[in-house]
Design an enzyme around this catalytic site. Structure first.
Site, PDB file in Angstrom:
ATOM      1  CD  GLU A 110      -3.482 -33.951  62.952  1.00 49.45           C
ATOM      2  OE1 GLU A 110      -4.623 -33.527  62.710  1.00 49.45           O
ATOM      3  OE2 GLU A 110      -2.767 -33.518  63.873  1.00 49.45           O
ATOM      4  CE  LYS A 112      -6.328 -27.905  54.480  1.00 46.47           C
ATOM      5  NZ  LYS A 112      -7.617 -27.607  53.883  1.00 46.47           N
ATOM      6  CG  ASP A 114     -12.391 -30.876  51.085  1.00 45.55           C
ATOM      7  OD1 ASP A 114     -12.386 -29.754  51.634  1.00 45.55           O
ATOM      8  OD2 ASP A 114     -12.469 -31.037  49.856  1.00 45.55           O
ATOM      9  CE1 TYR A 221      -8.460 -28.804  63.234  1.00 44.32           C
ATOM     10  CE2 TYR A 221      -9.870 -30.161  61.872  1.00 44.32           C
ATOM     11  CZ  TYR A 221      -9.482 -28.920  62.313  1.00 44.32           C
ATOM     12  OH  TYR A 221     -10.115 -27.816  61.845  1.00 44.32           O
ATOM     13  CE  LYS A 308      -5.379 -26.511  50.310  1.00 52.42           C
ATOM     14  NZ  LYS A 308      -6.706 -26.037  50.187  1.00 52.42           N
ATOM     15  CB  CYS A 402     -37.749 -36.539  23.556  1.00 46.75           C
ATOM     16  SG  CYS A 402     -37.546 -37.909  24.697  1.00 46.75           S
ATOM     17  CB  CYS A 405     -41.111 -39.969  22.967  1.00 47.54           C
ATOM     18  SG  CYS A 405     -41.078 -38.306  23.657  1.00 47.54           S
ATOM     19  CB  CYS A 420     -38.971 -35.102  27.089  1.00 47.41           C
ATOM     20  SG  CYS A 420     -40.338 -35.929  26.244  1.00 47.41           S
ATOM     21  CB  CYS A 426     -41.672 -39.602  27.208  1.00 47.22           C
ATOM     22  SG  CYS A 426     -39.901 -39.647  26.975  1.00 47.22           S
TER      23      CYS A 426
HETATM   24  P1  AMP Z   1      -7.920 -23.574  54.747  1.00 45.42           P
HETATM   25  O1  AMP Z   1      -9.412 -23.468  54.967  1.00 45.42           O
HETATM   26  O2  AMP Z   1      -7.550 -24.052  53.372  1.00 45.42           O
HETATM   27  O3  AMP Z   1      -7.164 -22.384  55.235  1.00 45.42           O
HETATM   28  O4  AMP Z   1      -7.455 -24.791  55.651  1.00 45.42           O
HETATM   29  C1  AMP Z   1      -7.602 -24.723  57.036  1.00 45.42           C
HETATM   30  C2  AMP Z   1      -8.684 -25.651  57.458  1.00 45.42           C
HETATM   31  O5  AMP Z   1      -8.343 -27.000  57.235  1.00 45.42           O
HETATM   32  C3  AMP Z   1      -8.906 -25.583  58.921  1.00 45.42           C
HETATM   33  O6  AMP Z   1      -9.752 -24.525  59.272  1.00 45.42           O
HETATM   34  C4  AMP Z   1      -9.586 -26.904  59.194  1.00 45.42           C
HETATM   35  O7  AMP Z   1     -10.975 -26.717  59.122  1.00 45.42           O
HETATM   36  C5  AMP Z   1      -9.197 -27.789  58.032  1.00 45.42           C
HETATM   37  N1  AMP Z   1      -8.558 -29.053  58.446  1.00 45.42           N
HETATM   38  C6  AMP Z   1      -8.892 -30.259  57.947  1.00 45.42           C
HETATM   39  N2  AMP Z   1      -8.172 -31.228  58.507  1.00 45.42           N
HETATM   40  C7  AMP Z   1      -7.355 -30.646  59.406  1.00 45.42           C
HETATM   41  C8  AMP Z   1      -6.369 -31.149  60.303  1.00 45.42           C
HETATM   42  N3  AMP Z   1      -6.075 -32.447  60.392  1.00 45.42           N
HETATM   43  N4  AMP Z   1      -5.732 -30.247  61.084  1.00 45.42           N
HETATM   44  C9  AMP Z   1      -6.014 -28.926  60.986  1.00 45.42           C
HETATM   45  N5  AMP Z   1      -6.929 -28.409  60.158  1.00 45.42           N
HETATM   46  C10 AMP Z   1      -7.599 -29.251  59.366  1.00 45.42           C
HETATM   47 ZN    ZN Z   2     -39.636 -38.013  25.492  1.00 46.90          ZN
END
Ligand code: AMP
Ligand code: ZN
Length: 663
Positions: A110, A112, A114, A221, A308, A402, A405, A420, A426
């Site tokens: 899957e 990951k 962010d 997930y 990663k 600036c 101006c 400025c 300006c």
């Molecule tokens: P870390 O915070 O680096 O330890 O990574 C773990 C976190 O990745 C988990 O707590 C989830 O919040 C996040 N995460 C994002 N996507 C997924 C996914 N597909 N499956 C599991 N965890 C995920």
């Molecule tokens: Zn200015």
């Protein structure tokens, strides 16, 4: 049809449209029709509080305030993940698994996501709780805020288990993040630095209505619970999708690390086409029975591994540092680069943020620099290749005047940015301020765009936003590309803006740090521009969520003779510099200093009207009971735990009638 069935039917219908729009991204009706239906439901619910439902689509707009987020213990611990960075790491992991498991092992790959992890608890198909990861054992209850995220179902469909937790990641998609930042820059505020921090920060906002305005999303997930009717992670994802959750389709079953690597390679290259950020892939053992056998280390499951991606970097030549002047006079240094390919786009410019950043990196014109692309709108410079530096090069000297101006720049204590100070003379500040004034969220002047503003200023026809209201058609007709009709429209648009309500006029004035939300707060609190002008710093800081920085900026703005003159002129032209009388009529100070918590269902007044009555009379409506609560307004079906807590803290419990008598 009875009112009750009508309400049920509308809720069902709105839920379906919500799902089509936010989960499937395939709307079946237009926004306007949706809003009409939502309004109708709101009206019916307010007239018939007896049919209150905590999962109603009307609750998406927020309004609940959470002062203190309660700590909640997770029923199933939220683990972290072990990280891997290479093929060898993954092969080692596979070997460890093979030692513990006999027979065939399949994996699920899957993305990951962010963002901020969240655990959602559902009982009888309804969302009852949303808790942040916290330390994995316990987190913060952010239910009020999470309920405003449209892609999270409040009511499930299909054959869902009676009770379960589902885990996911709350994210801020890139487009939404960019739009939020554009609005902040517009308001003279620093943009947010990246989507992940902004998403997790959003969960801890006190006002859920504010969360509701943020384009957050949630990708799921993992399901945790007893007696679940599926045997693999992959089936679990499919189930969750069928109950109405947003589960990305990219998950894939693989039979070996060799196959997994193909998935990794593909997404390392294509991740930039996704509408949100990913920082890697998560690989999980597919069979839940095998997962159980593998178990957990102190920190992470043995059956899962994060891989990663490397952050993409490019090296290029920094040709020149230039400086931009914003609407508020803030100076931003910009690195002009030899164009270079990075994360799927060609990068020509990167932000250097401010003087400190330049000094910290010791970056100079002519340097070879490393550029990285995170969630930011424009990429940033993360370092210099010192070996390739020309030995003759000199440290960058930040400009002192600036670039537009030539006024000497100032930098206030504690501020990273240079400014400025020549606000009135300006050119980019003059033009920027008027462009902000006419923008959509401010005066929204139809027929007038940013480029026309620049034309008008450069032609010497206007110098400030008040001048707009004295423009004559004959004056603008000679302008480039200005026809009879567009000139008419422009004049009409300016005239129509006189009806724009006070809070938006206040935002339009362009006071530094006074964005839309702050403007709304100030308008509500002070009601007229005169009262706001009179208010000193102390009085301003007394207003909820108004800090010293904002207060100082407001006072400073009104202290300027030129601004006073502008405001007097706006008054003469008939702009709205007071709250609408109909809004004012119902307002008193009767409940000043008192904090209320509302719970249960009421007979004579809807919950939202009750809340509004509290606020209109100067009181505060809080989301949860604390030692600061003065009254708990108790309706029917109030939960026993609330009553208990109120009694324990000595909070006075009153009925709906007793409350109404107070006002
Ligand atoms: P870390 O915070 O680096 O330890 O990574 C773990 C976190 O990745 C988990 O707590 C989830 O919040 C996040 N995460 C994002 N996507 C997924 C996914 N597909 N499956 C599991 N965890 C995920
Ligand atoms: Zn200015």
């Amino acid at each position: 049809m009875s009112i009750e069935s009508k309400i049920h039917e509308l809720r069902e219908e709105l839920r379906r449209h919500n799902y089509n729009y936010y989960v499937l991204d395939k709307p079946e009706i237009d926004d306007y029709t949706f809003d009409q239906k939502l309004k109708e439901l709101q009206r019916l619910e307010e007239a018939h509080p007896e049919y209150y439902d905590a999962s109603s689509p009307t609750l998406r707009v927020g309004g609940e305030i959470t002062k203190n987020f309660e700590t909640v213990r997770h029923e199933y611990r939220m683990y972290s993940l072990d990280n891997s960075y290479s093929q060898e790491d993954l092969e080692d992991w596979e070997k460890r698994i093979k030692k513990l498991i006999d027979g065939k092992v399949e994996y699920v790959c899957e993305l990951k996501y962010d963002g901020a992890s969240i655990s959602l608890t559902y009982e009888e198909g309804k969302l009852v709780r949303a808790v942040t990861r916290g330390d994995g054992v316990q987190g913060d209850d952010v239910t009020n805020n999470v309920k405003t995220i449209r892609s999270i179902p409040l009511q499930l469909k299909g054959d869902y288990p009676e009770k379960f937790d589902i885990r996911g990641e709350i994210i801020l998609p890139l487009a939404g993040f960019a739009a939020m930042n554009a609005a902040r820059v517009e308001a003279g505020e620093e943009p947010y630095s990246n989507p992940r921090n902004t998403a997790s920060g959003s969960l801890k906002l006190q006002d859920s209505a504010e969360v509701s305005n943020r384009p957050l999303d949630c990708l799921l997930y993992s399901i945790k619970g007893e007696n679940l009717k599926f045997k693999t992670q992959y089936e679990g994802l499919e189930k969750a999708r069928s109950w109405g959750f947003k589960v990305p389709e990219v998950a894939q079953v693989t039979a070996s690390t060799a196959e997994t690597l193909k998935f990794l390679e593909y997404w390392d290259e294509h991740r930039h086409d996704l509408p949100y950020e990913t920082d890697g892939v998560v690989i999980k053992v597919n069979d839940l029975q095998q997962q159980e056998e593998l178990g957990y280390t102190a920190k992470a499951p043995r059956w899962a591994m994060a891989y990663k991606f490397k952050t993409e970097q490019a090296e290029t030549l920094l040709e020149k540092i230039t400086y931009q002047v914003g609407r508020t006079g803030a100076i931003t240094p910009v690195a002009n680069l030899t164009p270079v390919q990075l994360a799927g786009t060609i990068v020509k410019r990167a932000s250097l943020h401010n003087a400190d950043q330049i000094a910290k990196l010791d970056v100079r014109e002519g340097d070879r620099v490393y550029v990285e692309k995170g969630g930011e709108i424009i990429p940033k410079i993360v370092g210099v290749d010192f070996e390739k530096r020309d030995p003759q090069s000199e440290p960058t000297v930040y400009i002192t005047n600036c670039p537009e101006c030539d006024t000497p720049l100032v930098r206030e204590e504690g501020e990273a940015q240079h400014y400025c100070p020549n606000e009135m003379g300006c050119p980019p500040q003059i033009i920027g301020r008027i462009q902000h004034f006419i923008s959509r969220k401010a005066m929204d002047i139809e027929g007038l765009g940013g480029e026309t503003v620049a034309l008008l200023v450069n032609a010497g026809l206007i110098q400030n936003y008040a001048d707009l209201y004295e423009l004559k058609k004959e004056q603008i007709l000679p302008l480039e590309r200005m026809a009879e009709k567009s000139a008419d429209n422009l004049i009409k648009g300016i005239e129509a803006s006189k009806a724009v309500p006070f809070e938006r006029v206040l935002f339009a004035l362009g006071i530094r740090y006074v964005g839309e939300t702050v403007a709304r707060k100030l308008a509500k609190e002070f009601k007229t521009i005169d009262a706001l002008v009179e208010a000193g710093e102390e009085r301003l800081v007394g207003v909820d969520e108004i800090g010293g920085r904002i207060a100082e900026s407001v006072v400073g703005f009104f202290a300027e003779a030129l601004n006073q003159e502008l405001i007097n002129r706006l008054k003469t032209y008939g702009l709205q510099l007071e709250l609408d009388a109909s809004v004012l009529e119902n307002q008193t100070e009767k409940l000043k200093g008192l904090t209320f918590v509302i719970s249960g269902v009421f007979e004579k007044i809807s919950r939202s009207d009750l809340k509004k009555t509290i606020e209109d009379n100067g009181g505060k409506a809080a989301g949860s009971i604390s030692s600061k609560t003065n009254y708990l307004v108790a309706g029917d079906n109030m939960g026993p735990s609330k009553r208990e807590k109120a009694e324990k803290l000595g909070v006075t419990i009153i009925s709906e009638d007793e409350f109404l008598a107070m006002v």
